[in-house]
Motif scaffolding. Structure first.
Motif, PDB file in Angstrom:
ATOM      1  N   UNK A   4     -31.498  60.767   6.247  1.00 19.98           N
ATOM      2  CA  UNK A   4     -30.658  61.817   6.822  1.00 19.98           C
ATOM      3  C   UNK A   4     -29.220  61.318   6.877  1.00 19.98           C
ATOM      4  N   UNK A   5     -28.293  62.116   6.375  1.00 15.81           N
ATOM      5  CA  UNK A   5     -26.883  61.740   6.328  1.00 15.81           C
ATOM      6  C   UNK A   5     -26.068  62.800   7.057  1.00 15.81           C
ATOM      7  N   UNK A   6     -25.449  62.422   8.173  1.00 12.67           N
ATOM      8  CA  UNK A   6     -24.630  63.375   8.921  1.00 12.67           C
ATOM      9  C   UNK A   6     -23.330  63.652   8.199  1.00 12.67           C
ATOM     10  N   UNK A   7     -22.917  64.925   8.170  1.00 13.53           N
ATOM     11  CA  UNK A   7     -21.710  65.269   7.431  1.00 13.53           C
ATOM     12  C   UNK A   7     -21.022  66.501   8.000  1.00 13.53           C
ATOM     13  N   UNK A   8     -19.756  66.669   7.613  1.00 15.06           N
ATOM     14  CA  UNK A   8     -19.064  67.923   7.833  1.00 15.06           C
ATOM     15  C   UNK A   8     -19.459  68.877   6.717  1.00 15.06           C
TER      16      UNK A   8
ATOM     17  N   UNK B 274     -12.126  71.614  -1.767  1.00 11.97           N
ATOM     18  CA  UNK B 274     -12.372  71.061  -0.434  1.00 11.97           C
ATOM     19  C   UNK B 274     -13.859  71.091  -0.075  1.00 11.97           C
ATOM     20  N   UNK B 275     -14.627  72.051  -0.638  1.00 11.84           N
ATOM     21  CA  UNK B 275     -16.045  72.123  -0.328  1.00 11.84           C
ATOM     22  C   UNK B 275     -16.812  70.906  -0.814  1.00 11.84           C
ATOM     23  N   UNK B 276     -16.272  70.204  -1.829  1.00 12.99           N
ATOM     24  CA  UNK B 276     -16.951  69.016  -2.340  1.00 12.99           C
ATOM     25  C   UNK B 276     -16.809  67.833  -1.391  1.00 12.99           C
ATOM     26  N   UNK B 277     -16.058  67.989  -0.291  1.00 15.39           N
ATOM     27  CA  UNK B 277     -16.066  66.982   0.762  1.00 15.39           C
ATOM     28  C   UNK B 277     -17.413  66.924   1.455  1.00 15.39           C
ATOM     29  N   UNK B 278     -18.247  67.929   1.212  1.00 17.52           N
ATOM     30  CA  UNK B 278     -19.612  67.962   1.721  1.00 17.52           C
ATOM     31  C   UNK B 278     -20.554  67.383   0.677  1.00 17.52           C
ATOM     32  N   UNK B 279     -21.407  66.460   1.087  1.00 16.20           N
ATOM     33  CA  UNK B 279     -22.403  65.899   0.167  1.00 16.20           C
ATOM     34  C   UNK B 279     -23.345  67.010  -0.299  1.00 16.20           C
ATOM     35  N   UNK B 280     -23.701  67.896   0.632  1.00 15.80           N
ATOM     36  CA  UNK B 280     -24.589  69.013   0.317  1.00 15.80           C
ATOM     37  C   UNK B 280     -24.045  69.847  -0.836  1.00 15.80           C
ATOM     38  N   UNK B 281     -22.758  70.229  -0.737  1.00 10.61           N
ATOM     39  CA  UNK B 281     -22.144  71.032  -1.786  1.00 10.61           C
ATOM     40  C   UNK B 281     -22.063  70.235  -3.087  1.00 10.61           C
TER      41      UNK B 281
ATOM     42  N   UNK C 286     -27.467  80.336  11.826  1.00 11.53           N
ATOM     43  CA  UNK C 286     -26.651  79.340  11.143  1.00 11.53           C
ATOM     44  C   UNK C 286     -25.977  78.366  12.087  1.00 11.53           C
ATOM     45  N   UNK C 287     -25.490  78.848  13.228  1.00 14.31           N
ATOM     46  CA  UNK C 287     -24.754  77.971  14.149  1.00 14.31           C
ATOM     47  C   UNK C 287     -25.599  77.554  15.349  1.00 14.31           C
ATOM     48  N   UNK C 288     -26.881  77.881  15.335  1.00 12.46           N
ATOM     49  CA  UNK C 288     -27.760  77.531  16.455  1.00 12.46           C
ATOM     50  C   UNK C 288     -28.637  76.368  16.012  1.00 12.46           C
ATOM     51  N   UNK C 289     -28.056  75.182  16.052  1.00 15.19           N
ATOM     52  CA  UNK C 289     -28.667  74.025  15.394  1.00 15.19           C
ATOM     53  C   UNK C 289     -30.059  73.709  15.916  1.00 15.19           C
ATOM     54  N   UNK C 290     -30.228  73.665  17.235  1.00 10.84           N
ATOM     55  CA  UNK C 290     -31.519  73.276  17.785  1.00 10.84           C
ATOM     56  C   UNK C 290     -32.631  74.215  17.331  1.00 10.84           C
TER      57      UNK C 290
ATOM     58  N   UNK D 217     -31.546  64.188   2.758  1.00  9.80           N
ATOM     59  CA  UNK D 217     -30.935  65.423   3.254  1.00  9.80           C
ATOM     60  C   UNK D 217     -29.594  65.128   3.912  1.00  9.80           C
ATOM     61  N   UNK D 218     -28.486  65.602   3.323  1.00 14.16           N
ATOM     62  CA  UNK D 218     -27.219  65.596   4.030  1.00 14.16           C
ATOM     63  C   UNK D 218     -27.227  66.800   4.967  1.00 14.16           C
ATOM     64  N   UNK D 219     -26.975  66.571   6.244  1.00 14.81           N
ATOM     65  CA  UNK D 219     -27.143  67.645   7.221  1.00 14.81           C
ATOM     66  C   UNK D 219     -25.945  67.689   8.152  1.00 14.81           C
ATOM     67  N   UNK D 220     -25.547  68.902   8.572  1.00 15.01           N
ATOM     68  CA  UNK D 220     -24.448  69.042   9.505  1.00 15.01           C
ATOM     69  C   UNK D 220     -24.644  68.173  10.733  1.00 15.01           C
ATOM     70  N   UNK D 221     -23.575  67.532  11.190  1.00 20.13           N
ATOM     71  CA  UNK D 221     -23.672  66.591  12.312  1.00 20.13           C
ATOM     72  C   UNK D 221     -24.329  67.197  13.541  1.00 20.13           C
TER      73      UNK D 221
END
Length: 228
Positions: A59-63, A134-141, A171-175, A200-204
């Protein structure tokens, strides 16, 4: 070298690429006037490797992009994009004795990639205009953009419970999404025989609260390495 050892070394290499190439800029973007942005649970790691039998989940935390929290300077944006590509390259360096899976969180709906920025409940169509986007700053993208060039031997497991994410506006309700994301990872890992690495690169925000790794722990996955 056994398949399990090869998979372990590969998982370590991916986490090391993330730690050295991507994480420093990720952290810099999460700083507001010198004060670190509080994550949902400050005790949760930003990168983690979990293991069950001969399989590993990374798991990789990312923006979500280089502008998610604090706009970075152009030079930092370029470095973060390069860092994301370096991690994707590490994921793509697969061996012959294990299977590598990129379990991408971005959902697919009606044939289009959709995603959300931090704090948004609406899922929107993702567009990437070029290698300096700028979207490529995300590993996911970047996994999507570079998959043909850098991920030729990597299995792509796309999206987690897409219809529920989009239609219930989670989308914004992480839990609320974490159990579904954990199931997505487990499903991907169990789809192959023998040793495997699932990344999985995942939003922080998904690494806090009722986190994905807590969900995985309940299913028998053990954390073997973590970084903060």
């Amino acid at each position: 070298m056994s398949g399990e050892l090869e998979a372990k070394n590969h998982a370590d290499a991916i986490l090391n690429a993330y730690k050295s190439s991507y994480l420093p800029l990720n952290k810099k973007g999460l700083t507001v006037e010198g004060i670190g942005l509080m994550l949902p649970d400050p005790d949760m790691p930003l990168g983690v490797i979990l293991k069950k039998e001969s399989s590993f989940i990374v798991l990789l935390g990312e923006q979500h992009s280089t502008e998610t929290v604090v706009p970075l300077e152009p030079s930092d944006q370029s470095l973060m994009i390069a860092g994301a590509k370096a991690v994707v390259t590490a994921i793509g360096k697969v061996g012959s004795k294990h299977t590598t899976i990129a379990a991408i969180e971005l959902p697919i709906k009606n044939g289009f990639i959709v995603g959300s920025g931090a704090g948004l409940t609406k899922m929107e169509k993702l567009t990437i205009s070029g290698t300096d986007d700028k979207n490529l700053g995300s590993i996911n993208h970047s996994l999507f953009y570079y998959k043909a060039m850098l991920l030729k031997d990597v299995v792509i497991a796309e999206g987690e419970n897409t219809a529920e994410v989009v239609e219930q506006e989670l989308a914004a309700k992480s839990d609320e999404r974490n159990p579904g994301i954990a199931k997505h990872l487990i499903r991907a890992a169990s789809s192959v025989k023998g040793a495997s690495v699932t990344v999985l690169p995942v939003g922080l925000s998904h690494l806090g609260g009722s986190s994905i790794q807590k969900q995985l722990a309940m299913k028998g996955w053990t954390v073997v390495t973590k970084i903060v």
